[in-house]
Design a protein around this motif. Sequence first.
Motif, PDB file in Angstrom:
ATOM      1  N   ARG A  19      -3.361  16.188   0.575  1.00  0.00           N
ATOM      2  CA  ARG A  19      -2.147  16.959   0.330  1.00  0.00           C
ATOM      3  C   ARG A  19      -0.923  16.145   0.741  1.00  0.00           C
ATOM      4  O   ARG A  19      -0.896  15.590   1.846  1.00  0.00           O
ATOM      5  CB  ARG A  19      -2.154  18.250   1.138  1.00  0.00           C
ATOM      6  N   PRO A  20       0.096  16.087  -0.107  1.00  0.00           N
ATOM      7  CA  PRO A  20       1.349  15.466   0.311  1.00  0.00           C
ATOM      8  C   PRO A  20       1.928  16.195   1.530  1.00  0.00           C
ATOM      9  O   PRO A  20       1.739  17.414   1.681  1.00  0.00           O
ATOM     10  CB  PRO A  20       2.257  15.636  -0.912  1.00  0.00           C
ATOM     11  N   LYS A  24       2.085  20.340   2.873  1.00  0.00           N
ATOM     12  CA  LYS A  24       1.652  20.877   4.179  1.00  0.00           C
ATOM     13  C   LYS A  24       2.814  21.590   4.867  1.00  0.00           C
ATOM     14  O   LYS A  24       2.654  22.679   5.437  1.00  0.00           O
ATOM     15  CB  LYS A  24       1.123  19.752   5.056  1.00  0.00           C
ATOM     16  N   ASP A  25       3.982  20.947   4.834  1.00  0.00           N
ATOM     17  CA  ASP A  25       5.155  21.543   5.482  1.00  0.00           C
ATOM     18  C   ASP A  25       5.539  22.861   4.819  1.00  0.00           C
ATOM     19  O   ASP A  25       5.928  23.821   5.503  1.00  0.00           O
ATOM     20  CB  ASP A  25       6.340  20.575   5.414  1.00  0.00           C
ATOM     21  N   GLY A  74      -6.380  18.548  -7.463  1.00  0.00           N
ATOM     22  CA  GLY A  74      -6.487  18.123  -6.070  1.00  0.00           C
ATOM     23  C   GLY A  74      -6.853  19.244  -5.119  1.00  0.00           C
ATOM     24  O   GLY A  74      -6.894  19.048  -3.913  1.00  0.00           O
ATOM     25  N   GLU A  75      -7.079  20.458  -5.677  1.00  0.00           N
ATOM     26  CA  GLU A  75      -7.305  21.667  -4.874  1.00  0.00           C
ATOM     27  C   GLU A  75      -6.084  21.945  -3.985  1.00  0.00           C
ATOM     28  O   GLU A  75      -6.192  22.495  -2.893  1.00  0.00           O
ATOM     29  CB  GLU A  75      -8.598  21.563  -4.058  1.00  0.00           C
ATOM     30  N   PHE A  76      -4.894  21.600  -4.492  1.00  0.00           N
ATOM     31  CA  PHE A  76      -3.657  21.712  -3.718  1.00  0.00           C
ATOM     32  C   PHE A  76      -3.279  23.158  -3.412  1.00  0.00           C
ATOM     33  O   PHE A  76      -2.468  23.405  -2.524  1.00  0.00           O
ATOM     34  CB  PHE A  76      -2.509  21.037  -4.462  1.00  0.00           C
ATOM     35  N   ILE A 353      -6.858  21.556   4.335  1.00  0.00           N
ATOM     36  CA  ILE A 353      -5.459  21.155   4.244  1.00  0.00           C
ATOM     37  C   ILE A 353      -5.194  19.843   4.981  1.00  0.00           C
ATOM     38  O   ILE A 353      -4.490  18.968   4.491  1.00  0.00           O
ATOM     39  CB  ILE A 353      -4.561  22.270   4.824  1.00  0.00           C
ATOM     40  N   GLN A 354      -5.763  19.694   6.165  1.00  0.00           N
ATOM     41  CA  GLN A 354      -5.472  18.507   6.978  1.00  0.00           C
ATOM     42  C   GLN A 354      -5.899  17.227   6.267  1.00  0.00           C
ATOM     43  O   GLN A 354      -5.198  16.224   6.295  1.00  0.00           O
ATOM     44  CB  GLN A 354      -6.169  18.610   8.338  1.00  0.00           C
TER      45      GLN A 354
END
Length: 381
Positions: A19-20, A24-25, A74-76, A353-354
């Motif tokens: 994940r970019p 995440k933010d 990407g499963e984003f 996510i990490q």
Amino acid sequence: MPETGSPPFRADHVGSLLRPQRLKDARVQFLGPQTPTSNLGPHGDARLAAVEDECVREAVTMQERIGLAAATDGEFRRRSWWLELVLGWEGFAADRTGSARLKWRNESGVTQGFSELNLTGKIRWRPSRVVSAFEFLKKTARAVPKVTMPAPNCVHYYMGGRIPAHLYRDADAFWADLVACYKSELAALVAAGARYIQLDDTSIAFICDPQHRDYVRSWGVDPQGLLELYADKINAVLEDVPQEVTVTLHQCRGNREGNWAAQGGYDPVAEVLFNRIDVDGYFLEYDTARAGGFEPLRLLPKGSKRVALGLVSTKKPDLESKDVLIRRIDEAARFAPLEQLALSPQCGFASSIQGNPLTQADQEAKLRRIVEVAGEVWETA
């Protein structure tokens, strides 16, 4: 680069991508801090969805730029590779308190427990964000859009085989509802245009590990019987999928932030895996000695079934040598025809996510290496 015509492609990948940081933010900004019991399932935040849209477009562009024939999102839109689907249906609850009997491992020992999955009611299908995410991917990608989802047996395994008697009179009733949910999900994906669907599973690969076989016996269940049951249930959920849809099955021994959960070669499961399960191909973890040797590939039936060899690690940043990869493909071809083989990473780059301990540059270099090696190996195949 010569391709197989249908998936799995000579150069392919499992699904999830790192994940970019801005994604995440954004999850923290719009959903709040991540805790063991919050933000586990699908969200409905339009602001976060807009950031996801941007990041998915960029991820698809990257996959197409380096020459992959199939692209994922990407499963984003998921916190976890499997919980977004399951928690979108009725009847399930989960947390990440670390109390589960299944444990993550690494070279230093045990780290933490898996997500704990429990039944809170009868299992019922509801339209999922997996389908809506695929619809966006299909509109975005020029490459073949690929969608991933957890296999039904994975759900049962992460429940620890526990089926509450006050909800289901017996296991058959539980499986009937779970299979019906999966059939509805697959039908919705096919209606949305999905023609490349991948079932992700750890449970069959876990049964390769003596510790996990003992874990299954602690339920009062024979591991071989459970393996055969799982094969039957995968077949049941796929029985109505049209012929023109390619379905693959990914096998992994756990992949979370560089950790793993099982070890052992495919020998105990290969016969059932290759000959009892009605899928078109497999993605098999093969990046470390924990996965054993290539000998079980001798049981792959001759014909159209294909195996993508997961020789490239998503758990560490070191870029695999082209020569080493070609040598290992040659070794695998001693047990299965080269024309039935392909190359991929052993798993996704970010099952959560990490994500794993790599950079975006590391990830792209590994995917480029897969495309490069596949082009050389199958140039005349």
